[in-house]
Structures are given as structure tokens and as C-alpha cells.
Design an enzyme around this catalytic site. Sequence first.
Site, PDB file in Angstrom:
ATOM      1  N   GLU A   1     -91.651 -43.158  23.196  1.00 17.09           N
ATOM      2  CA  GLU A   1     -92.668 -44.145  23.526  1.00 17.09           C
ATOM      3  C   GLU A   1     -93.847 -43.957  22.574  1.00 17.09           C
ATOM      4  O   GLU A   1     -93.753 -43.212  21.604  1.00 17.09           O
ATOM      5  CB  GLU A   1     -93.090 -44.031  24.996  1.00 17.09           C
ATOM      6  CG  GLU A   1     -93.014 -42.651  25.617  1.00 17.09           C
ATOM      7  CD  GLU A   1     -93.905 -41.609  24.999  1.00 17.09           C
ATOM      8  OE1 GLU A   1     -95.096 -41.535  25.383  1.00 17.09           O
ATOM      9  OE2 GLU A   1     -93.433 -40.847  24.135  1.00 17.09           O
TER      10      GLU A   1
ATOM     11  N   GLU B   1     -94.846 -40.614  21.410  1.00 19.20           N
ATOM     12  CA  GLU B   1     -93.844 -39.933  20.576  1.00 19.20           C
ATOM     13  C   GLU B   1     -93.281 -38.673  21.225  1.00 19.20           C
ATOM     14  O   GLU B   1     -92.938 -37.711  20.541  1.00 19.20           O
ATOM     15  CB  GLU B   1     -94.450 -39.573  19.203  1.00 19.20           C
ATOM     16  CG  GLU B   1     -95.082 -40.751  18.510  1.00 19.20           C
ATOM     17  CD  GLU B   1     -95.534 -40.428  17.104  1.00 19.20           C
ATOM     18  OE1 GLU B   1     -95.069 -41.092  16.177  1.00 19.20           O
ATOM     19  OE2 GLU B   1     -96.365 -39.514  16.931  1.00 19.20           O
TER      20      GLU B   1
END
Length: 789
Positions: A429, A432
Site C-alpha cells: 500500500e 510500502e
Amino acid sequence: MNSEAFGAPGIEPRWTSSAKEGFGTAYHTSSRIWFTLSHGIVNEIYYPSVDKPNTRDFQFLISDGATFCHEEKLDLDHQMEYPERACLFYRLTNTERQGRYRLIKQICTDPHQSVLLVHTRLEILDESLRDTLRIYALLAPHLQGFGAGNSGRCTKVSASTILHAWRNDAHLIMGCDTHFVRRSVGFVGASDGWQDLRNFKMDWQFHSGENGNIALMGEIDPRRGHEFVVAIALGASYQSTAAKLLQSLAEPFERHREGYVRQWKRTAADASHEYKEHTGDGGTTYRLSRCILLSHEDKLFQGAIVASMSIPWGEAKGDNDLGGYHLVWTRDLVESATALLASGQIGTPQRALLWLAVIQRPDGSFPQNSWINGTMYWPGLQLDEVAAPILLAWRLRRAEVSFGACEACPVINRASAYLILHGPVTTQERWEENAGYSPSTLATVIAGLVCAADFADQKEDKDFLLIYADWLASHLEDWTVTTRGDLVEGNPTHYIRINPTDPHTPDPHADPNSTMIELANGGGFHPARQIVGGDFLQLVRLGLRAPDDPIILSSIAVIDRVLRRELPQGPCWRRYNFDGYGQKADGGPFDGTGVGRSWPILTGERGHYELAAGRDPMPYILAIEKFANTGRMISEQLWDDDDLPNGKMKRGQATGAAMPLCWSHAEYISLVRSRHDGVCFDRVEPVWQRYVAKPVASRHEIWLFKHQLQRMAHGKTLRVILAAEATIIWTADGWATKNSTDVENHDTFNLWFADIPTGTLPAGAMVQFTFFWKTDQRWEGRNWQVSLT
């Protein structure tokens, strides 16, 4: 002059603090040099591109030869000023704490050469020092991004006494217009200038030091003049670099300053995009934020904007951390380009999209991050970074910006096909760290696909994209909302940060009430329903959900209780609970574990939500302005605990995270523009119309190899999407009868699909199917089944 310095190769090299107070470059492509400032001195000097730091720091040491030696960074009081409006030109006044002398430095670059210029005026206020004060220019080369493996020597060109450092084909030369009276090259920690001046005098004059962590030092005698210019040139050979340096020093500093300022004046926003009445400081932070974003664009690989020309917690980082934040993240690039577009600048956003078109992979994806030449750095894959360029293209078209000879549609179509084939689960997401169903990622993907449909000329292309987008939108709550939340009493139903699942074999029905999540950076193992973040606010910002949606309101209440911190400047939020990416509790640097702190970005995101909800976002604009430091730099993170002893960390002040962070400055600019418009600048009108103003229901369920659906509502159409041509053999009666359906080719996206209506099938039936691949002339060799509930 002594020969070779002793103590090779020196101590293990380290970078310097990421807490920058200033940042600058000429706004011209012929001057390919950038500089950063903090604690009254120059830190990293970047050359020949925005992703290549070449120095650790450059400062003056000051001694009277008998009783003291002051280090400019540590022993003087610092004041920073911007003498020119909307220009990255600096005046630094560094004053001795007893008021005996001060250094007034003006810092810029040669407007047309890769040379840093530091004009310095020494003011001696204690007459007893007039004949004894000496100044030493001290520079630590980290050429090509490495502190190790540097070499240096003292040399002369005609009457000019200069210092030369090199590493492979990178060369740095430091000189002074009044000439150095003595020079030395030393190994850091053994024979460098810091060690030499412990007795307040320069005794060593080493001619050279090779293949180590070195420092260069040149003595400046104020008796030759209390005003002088130190120049630092970088180039690809000794000869070319020396020529640049001498040519720059041959011109009066004032002429360089005028050219440098004139270049920046040309970038100023026109009156219609000033928006100073929508700020709390007359537009100062807005104008400088705009300059910061513009200056983070590379001059050779134009359109490539790095996330930050800093190395978070650099004082604890060595040569093994090559990237820092001077890399291009597609998400951060699009945030910066969008903010510049919001401020009325179209050239850089246009170049950014064209640069993205060049680095897009054949499959339609983009690197997690890359060097400015497009070479991948980290190998992660984030679906929001695949969708973000589509949003940028749509916004550019909305602003009537031409794409020139580059057609945007092929870029958009390839990205759209990748999103469809590889979603809805993202490998990472926006933080990271985790794979799964992310509300912020899904919001960006859905908005991107709706924008792609807006570009489409053919009805079948529009329909194909919108059917998939509608399907995603119809499952947002199923995938990312818990109904068993127990963080805040009375608020069991709310969005979670992410619903985790294995991205290689994702669970198509992952239950946000029961999944477990392993947090990065030592955050621990927790029920996913207990980990929350403000990521869901993207659903409102982009136009997928109304601000007064009951689940949105409930989620706001939860994150305000769990993540909100009241800082002296205003409210700020942490990314999520148990976040481990941040300064340690004792103020130590993040080293793989720590405590995630408050992010100014999230104050901006909340401001956008408040605007969408019909409230004035000015309190959030004011807070971000106050979060900025004296140089108006906005950090990635702020210290949100009590002050630590000795001023190590202060509540509301920057931590050792990245500063300036372009995303922080972009968020601020976008919020100012949004307040002017009365609507979020990022809101995608077709998205808002489709999912809020006149909501569209999804009539499909989607089966992909990346999302192997196991159950669906009876009456909907089951759409199977494939990457290759096949025949689907299926049954709804346990293979008593079987059906054969050839998939249709969707040429625009190079995908294949088939629809299986379920309305005529018995409720409770089980649809079973397999594939015969036509190109390979082979059977898949297994069956799948979807129950109709």
C-alpha cells in the site's frame, strides 16, 4: 608542504542530518548542481543530477590561534533569511555566542555553471581578534554518493591555490577568490582539519590523501579582506572542473546573484494563482513550497522529481544506503506534479507525465521507485502507483495541457490493463509495508479507471473499465471495514488500515473482522481490525464516498481517538497505531525499529476532508505553516511526545525523518488551492457523479487468476477476465450438462473476457469451470467453482 596524509582510510563515513533548513539550485538546465543547508552550513551538494549527492558538508572553522577553535555548525548561533521573494537564495548570519564576531554568508549557484558560490563577509566586533582571527574552509567529499574511496590533493592553476577531490570520473574543486594561504588533505578522524585544529592552529599541510574518507581544508586570512567568495565546482574531469571554478570566480558575485534571482523570478505564479488570501502568512510558505517542488526536478531527465534531497536519519547512515529519498517514487512524483498544476505551473507536470510514459514497463506497471534514468531501485509493486499516472493525465487534460507527439491513451490503457489483471489486492500500500485490500489504494485505482474510461472513445472500452471499477467500488466496505472494532467504545464499524492477504495467492473473501497483520519495523502481530489509519479519507477526497457517510464518520471518530496528536502548532496524525517507522523513544535515529510519529501530510489530508464536509480548512493550513521550520521546509514527521533533555527532540519540531519532503509541500499547496476553489482540487468529477451524486450499482462479480472468487450473489453476472485466449467449459449442475463459452478479445487492453449470467441458474447452484487455452492447445488441468448465494 607534507606529502601523504596519515590515517588511511579514515573512519567509517556517515551522512549528515536530514533536517534541512534550506535548499537551492539555479533554475536553468546548464547549472546542474543543487545544495542543501542546515545548522548554518552547506550539507549535501548534488551533481550532475538530483539523485547524486557528492558532499557530506561544507563549513568554516574559526580560530584565534591560541584560545579557541569554533565549528560553525555547532558553536555559532544561526539565522536564515530569504532576501528575495519566491527565490531559493539565502543569507545566513552565524554569530559567535559571546558576540565577538559573525559570518554573513550569501549562498547561490552560478546561474549557468555547476558551481556553488558562498559569498562571506566577516564582521569582527571584538577588536582584540582583528589581527588573530583565521578562517578555515572545511569540506567532506562524498563523491558519487560514497564517503569511502575518495582521493584528494592540493594543486595550483596559475596563482590560484585550490583543492581537488576525485572518485572515478567525478571531480570536485574548491577555491577562494582571495586564495587559500595554506591547504591540507586529511583522512577523517585521523589527519583531517578537525584533528589538526585541536591546538587552535593549522600545523598540517598534507599534499594528498588517496582512496578513503577524506576532508579538504583551506585557510583564509581575513587580513587579505573581510569579504571573500568560496566556490565549489563539480565536473567530469579535472580540467573542465577547474575551468568552471576559475570562470565563476572571475565574475563578480553580484552578477551571479542577479542572474540566479532573475531565473527564479521567471517561475513565479501569475496573479490568478497566488492565493495568498487563503494562507496565514501572506503566501510565503506557498511560494517557497512551489519553488521547492520545482527545484526537485532533474535537469537532464526532465520530469523526474525526487521525493526529497535528503537522507532520513543520515547521521546513522553510511555508504550502504545509496538511495535515501533522492529517488523517484511514482506516487510522490504525481503528488508533486499535481500540486504544481494546482499552482498554475504546467511545464513540469507535463514533463512528469512524459517521463512516466518513458519508464512505464511493457506490462503497464511502474517501478516502486527508481533512479532518475528509470532504473528500478526497490522491487516492490504498488497498485496506486500504477493508477496515479492516469489521474495525472486526466488532470492535465482537464487543464487543457497538450501531450504533444506522445499520446496519453496507450500509457493509460496499459496501466488500466495491469490494474484489472493484477488487482484488487496490492503487494504494497502507500506506506510500502503490507499487502492486502487497502482503502487508499482501492480509491486511487477506482478513480484511475474511471478517468481512463473518460479518455476512451469507444463505448465498449468505457463499459469494460467501468464495470470493473463499479465492482471494486461495490466491495470497498466488504474488504476494508470491520464490524467488530473495539478501539473506541460505541464505534464497532469503521475502516481499517489494510485487510491483509498473501498477494501471490490472495484470499478473495478475506474477512476484515478476523484477519491478522504483521506490521513492519517491529510493530508486532495484531488483529487487522485493531490497526487503523486515515487512508480511507482518500475515498472522500477522490469522490467515491460522501463526507457524511456513516462509516466515514465513525472512522473519523476512531482515528481521532487513536492517532490524533495535539501539537503546539495544531493537530497532526500518526499513520497508524503501532507504527515503527520513526524516531526512537529516547530520540535516537530509526534503525529498523522506532516509533512512527505525526506526519504533516495527514494534517493536510484532514483539511481536504473538512473542506469536502463543508467546513473551513484554514486551521489545517495554519497548522502546516507552523509545522515548517525557519527555512519554511516541511518535514516528513514531527516529534509528538514531550520534550527530551538537552533539546534533543522538541514537541512539534521535526524529527530526523526526511526534510523537506516534497509530498508534504505538495499537500500544503493542494490544500491552499482547494480552499480557493471551495472543492478538493483532487476530486475527480466523474467519480463523484458516479458514486456519490447518482450512485451506480454493480451488476457484475469478477473472477481473475489474481482474485479467484468462490461465492457471489445469485442474479449477478459472473465475468471472467483472462490474459490469453481460451474456451471456458462450465456447468451449474455438477457436470450433468456442460457449456462452452469462448472468451472475447478486448483488443484495446489486450485482455480476454466472458460473461456467465446467473439469473437463470438455480439459487444455491455451484458454477464449476475450467479453461482450454487455444494458443497452447492445452487444458488448464483443474476446476474452479463459484457458489451462488
